[in-house]
Design an enzyme around this catalytic site. Structure first.
Site, mmCIF file in Angstrom:
data_model
loop_
_atom_site.group_PDB
_atom_site.id
_atom_site.type_symbol
_atom_site.label_atom_id
_atom_site.label_comp_id
_atom_site.label_asym_id
_atom_site.label_seq_id
_atom_site.Cartn_x
_atom_site.Cartn_y
_atom_site.Cartn_z
ATOM 1 C CG HIS A 292 -3.474 -28.675 25.295
ATOM 2 N ND1 HIS A 292 -4.232 -28.221 26.143
ATOM 3 C CD2 HIS A 292 -3.315 -29.845 25.524
ATOM 4 C CE1 HIS A 292 -4.398 -28.839 26.983
ATOM 5 N NE2 HIS A 292 -4.012 -30.002 26.634
ATOM 6 C CD GLU A 293 -3.396 -24.409 22.361
ATOM 7 O OE1 GLU A 293 -2.357 -24.602 22.387
ATOM 8 O OE2 GLU A 293 -4.155 -24.382 23.341
ATOM 9 C CD GLU B 67 -8.662 -23.772 23.060
ATOM 10 O OE1 GLU B 67 -8.584 -22.575 23.559
ATOM 11 O OE2 GLU B 67 -7.734 -24.543 22.839
ATOM 12 C CD GLU C 41 -7.063 -27.045 25.004
ATOM 13 O OE1 GLU C 41 -7.140 -26.331 25.858
ATOM 14 O OE2 GLU C 41 -6.052 -26.520 23.793
ATOM 15 C CD GLU D 67 -6.837 -23.909 28.200
ATOM 16 O OE1 GLU D 67 -5.787 -24.416 28.753
ATOM 17 O OE2 GLU D 67 -6.977 -23.307 27.252
ATOM 18 C CG HIS E 279 4.437 -27.825 28.481
ATOM 19 N ND1 HIS E 279 4.667 -26.293 28.413
ATOM 20 C CD2 HIS E 279 3.066 -27.861 27.987
ATOM 21 C CE1 HIS E 279 3.580 -25.740 27.942
ATOM 22 N NE2 HIS E 279 2.861 -26.577 27.655
HETATM 23 C C1 NOJ Z 1 -2.969 -23.655 26.252
HETATM 24 C C2 NOJ Z 1 -3.301 -24.887 26.883
HETATM 25 O O1 NOJ Z 1 -4.400 -25.450 26.471
HETATM 26 C C3 NOJ Z 1 -2.867 -24.819 28.248
HETATM 27 O O2 NOJ Z 1 -3.205 -26.213 28.824
HETATM 28 C C4 NOJ Z 1 -1.410 -24.616 28.501
HETATM 29 O O3 NOJ Z 1 -1.332 -24.408 29.985
HETATM 30 C C5 NOJ Z 1 -1.032 -23.166 27.792
HETATM 31 N N1 NOJ Z 1 -1.669 -23.168 26.343
HETATM 32 C C6 NOJ Z 1 0.488 -22.930 27.874
HETATM 33 O O4 NOJ Z 1 1.186 -23.649 26.893
HETATM 34 CA CA CA Z 2 -6.018 -24.204 24.730
#
Ligand code: NOJ
Ligand code: CA
Length: 698
Positions: free
Chosen positions: A474-475, A179, A493, A499, A404
């Site tokens: 993500h991550e 990122e 991601e 974000e 999630h």
């Molecule tokens: C980071 C993620 O990139 C984001 O999309 C998510 O809302 C938060 N972590 C919480 O999991």
């Molecule tokens: Ca992220």
């Protein structure tokens, strides 16, 4: 059969008094199918394996050496001789279950070389080179052999010798997080160590001047090169250490500080493919399917249980601070009632799914805690959220729920619960999960991109497949084309996503960010970028932040950024009454065909895609901070059909900062071959839907 390679023996004449064993040099070469790419491989007088690469007659990679250093055994980097070699040609076509296009051609010539040490312990291995017309992949293959059982790799010595000081688009070599903002510099000016923009996000400063991959470059002659890897399996991720004096890139694997090495494995094993995509035009980088082709075919068979989908969700409101993930905050977002209102909105607007973050217990102990093991529970809802009721409500309305799972980078806790968590999803008929790995990996000394985590992310895919669960991480681990083999790896991601515009203290993603991403990160695979912010200035939630594009560009991103899951990320109340939202209702999310119409790295890109299962085409065009006028030829449209084109374009005053929401919507009738002028504002874009109004029905 065509004569694909020659084997030449050159007796090396040396006057040096070097005491090393002197060996006859041998060289082998192979060309890509249309002969534009040419590889030469040789072992020099010290028996060091080396290669060079030329594209359309010009050297693009100069003499580059290969080899390994191991933990407890001597290096494998010299006194190596060619024992035998083989070639073969492959030309096949395979089907994508979902993707940018229905079918992919896999066309390459392969040279595989058996090599052996000339001195004890006489270890042997193979180097396999695959030459495509748009680039190369090569890997090391180690067969089972006496004296080489467990292998502990301390360093991989793969090098890429550049021919000049190319312009490059890079992010710092970071063992945890991708990122970062991209930098545009000459290779000699790459200075990755100083480039850390968000240390709180578990960014890991490594004491080397290295870059993450894909890293993309352009030569003075306008040739584009992008360095990456394919099929990262049971191995550490590769960053590239940059020698700014000698203009050389060297593989720098992500380590395990906990274990004190880079990779532990057993023979037989293969490394991931080291890849260089090489094209004349920037747009051809985006066309390339080389990375996917270097992965193994689909192992999951029919995955029709996963359907590409647009989605909305309880997400942006947390990033804006309107609500929170945790219940104790007193402004919990994931309530049954809120989830139902998103379901209602999705059902009314041709959006297939709803993501609900913050539904499960554990969020009170999320960011900023070191003891994150055992905190998140992936089956227990907060008391104000009734999972079953929400899922059933969605079913009544024809809307799926996206699960999630934020692991807070505690993969062992997640692995312990995988079966129960996925069984719950299966019971409820939920087929997709967004996972997250925010923070430093527990245990200490492991990194998101090290071998240990590579294996974790794979385990999640494999276990997901058993329960018919598709993963949007993500991550994540970086994309290396694994989606071909495991098509439940739907998106991820692994970049500075939307974000950052909500909360980054550096002003968010600048207008050039996505015109760079399209030619760097996106070459690796689908991106869950989460476009579609209409309330560009984020009022009244965030005074100091905003999205740095026009509204028209937010629409264009549904076509430009590829993902089989595309979020309409804004709060649904910001879509109500907006005529421009019609584009998001209409736009496809799974494609039969893709045409990259124009583009230059970091400047602009225009893509047209034909929806699978309809005859609709969509076009997206985005630019950086500069306004652009361009003329597009509608050659991509089907012949014998007329289309109603609805054009969502920057209005006369549009500007990413001054008048970002100035949008003009126009409808015209068009046919294949027509020309269209597009005018993009600074930080702007154009989105067009082409819906057939007459013509041959299929
Ligand atoms: C980071 C993620 O990139 C984001 O999309 C998510 O809302 C938060 N972590 C919480 O999991
Ligand atoms: Ca992220």
């Amino acid at each position: 059969m065509r004569h694909l390679f020659f084997l030449s023996f050159i007796i090396f004449m040396s006057t040096s008094s070097c005491t090393q064993q002197q060996m006859p040099s041998k060289s082998l070469s192979i060309q890509s199918p249309s002969e534009q790419l040419n590889l030469s491989f040789f072992t020099n007088e010290s028996g060091i394996p080396s290669y060079t690469l030329s594209f359309k007659g010009k050297t693009v990679i100069d003499t580059s050496t290969l080899g390994f250093e191991f933990k407890n055994t001597p290096a494998l980097s010299q006194n190596i001789a060619i024992e035998a070699s083989n070639t073969r040609s492959i030309d096949e076509t395979w089907e994508m279950p979902w993707g940018e296009q229905s079918t992919v051609r896999n066309h390459y010539n392969e040279l595989s070389i058996n090599l052996q040490e000339t001195l004890a312990p006489n270890r042997y291995f193979r180097l396999v080179f695959r030459l495509f017309d748009d680039g190369i992949g090569f890997r090391y293959e180690f067969p089972e052999q006496d004296g080489m059982d467990t292998v502990i790799i301390a360093n991989e010595l793969t090098t890429f010798q550049l021919t000049d000081d190319h312009t490059s688009w890079w992010i710092p070599g970071d063992w945890d997080i991708y990122e970062h903002l991209y930098n545009t510099t000459k290779v000699s000016k790459i200075n990755a160590i100083s480039k850390r923009d968000h240390p709180n996000l578990a960014q890991t400063t490594i004491p080397h001047n290295a870059v993450n991959t894909p890293v993309t470059m352009r030569t003075e002659d306008g040739i584009h090169l992008s360095f990456h890897e394919a099929n990262l399996t049971d191995y550490a991720g590769m960053t590239l250490k940059v020698d700014t004096t000698n203009l050389q890139l060297k593989s720098m694997l992500v380590g395990s500080d906990r274990m004190g090495y880079k990779v532990i494995t057993q023979t037989p094993f293969n490394t991931p493919w080291r890849t260089i995509t090489i094209t004349e035009k920037a747009t051809e980088l985006v066309d390339s399917k080389l990375i996917l082709n270097l992965n193994e075919p689909n192992q999951l068979g029919d995955i029709s249980w996963f359907k590409p989908t647009k989605y909305v969700g309880i997400w942006w409101e947390m990033h804006l601070g309107k609500s929170a993930w945790d219940l104790a905050s007193g402004k919990h977002g994931a309530t049954t009632e809120n989830a139902k209102s998103y379901i209602d909105f999705a059902a009314a607007n041709n959006i297939g799914s709803v993501l609900i973050e913050g539904w499960n217990t554990g969020w009170e102990h999320w960011i900023g805690f070191d003891d994150r093991e055992g905190v998140f529970d992936f089956v227990t809802s907060y008391e104000d959220y009734n999972l079953e009721e929400v899922v059933n409500y969605g079913k009544e309305k024809g809307v799926d729920i996206i699960m999630h799972h934020e692991t807070s980078a505690a993969p062992r806790t997640y692995e312990q619960q995988l079966d129960t968590a996925y069984q719950l999803m299966k019971n409820l008929g939920i087929h997709a999960v967004k996972t997250g790995y925010v923070g430093k990996i527990i245990p200490d000394g492991e990194y998101h991109h090290g071998q240990w985590m590579v294996n974790h992310y794979r385990k999640v895919l494999e276990q997901g497949a058993e329960y018919q669960v598709a993963i949007n991480a993500h991550e994540p681990i970086k994309a290396t084309g694994i989606r071909r083999t495991f098509p439940n790896a739907i998106s991820r991601e692994g970049l500075r996503g939307q974000e950052f515009n909500a909360w980054a203290s550096d002003g968010g993603n600048p207008p050039e960010h996505l015109p760079i991403v399209a030619f760097t990160r996106m070459l690796a695979g689908p991106i869950d970028f989460t476009p579609g912010i209409f309330n560009i200035k984020l009022e009244p939630y965030k005074e100091k932040n905003q999205v740095n594009t026009t509204l028209a560009q937010q629409l264009a991103l549904y076509v430009v950024i590829y993902s089989p899951v595309q979020m309409a990320a804004d709060l649904y109340e910001h879509y109500e009454g907006q005529v421009a939202f019609q584009f998001i209702r209409d736009v496809g999310v799974d494609w039969q065909d893709t045409k990259v119409l124009n583009g230059e790295v970091g400047d602009f890109i225009t893509i047209a895609r034909k929806e699978k299962g309809s005859n609709n085409w969509f076009l997206g065009s985005i630019t950086d901070e500069n306004a652009r006028d361009m003329s597009i030829s509608l050659d991509f449209l089907d012949a014998d059909r007329s289309y109603q084109a609805t054009i969502y374009k920057d209005g006369p005053d549009a500007h990413w900062n001054d008048h970002p929401t100035d949008i003009a919507i126009e409808q015209i009738q068009v046919n294949k071959g027509d020309k269209m002028d597009l005018n993009l504002a600074p930080g702007g874009g154009v989105a067009i839907s082409f819906i057939p109004i007459s013509g041959a029905e299929e």
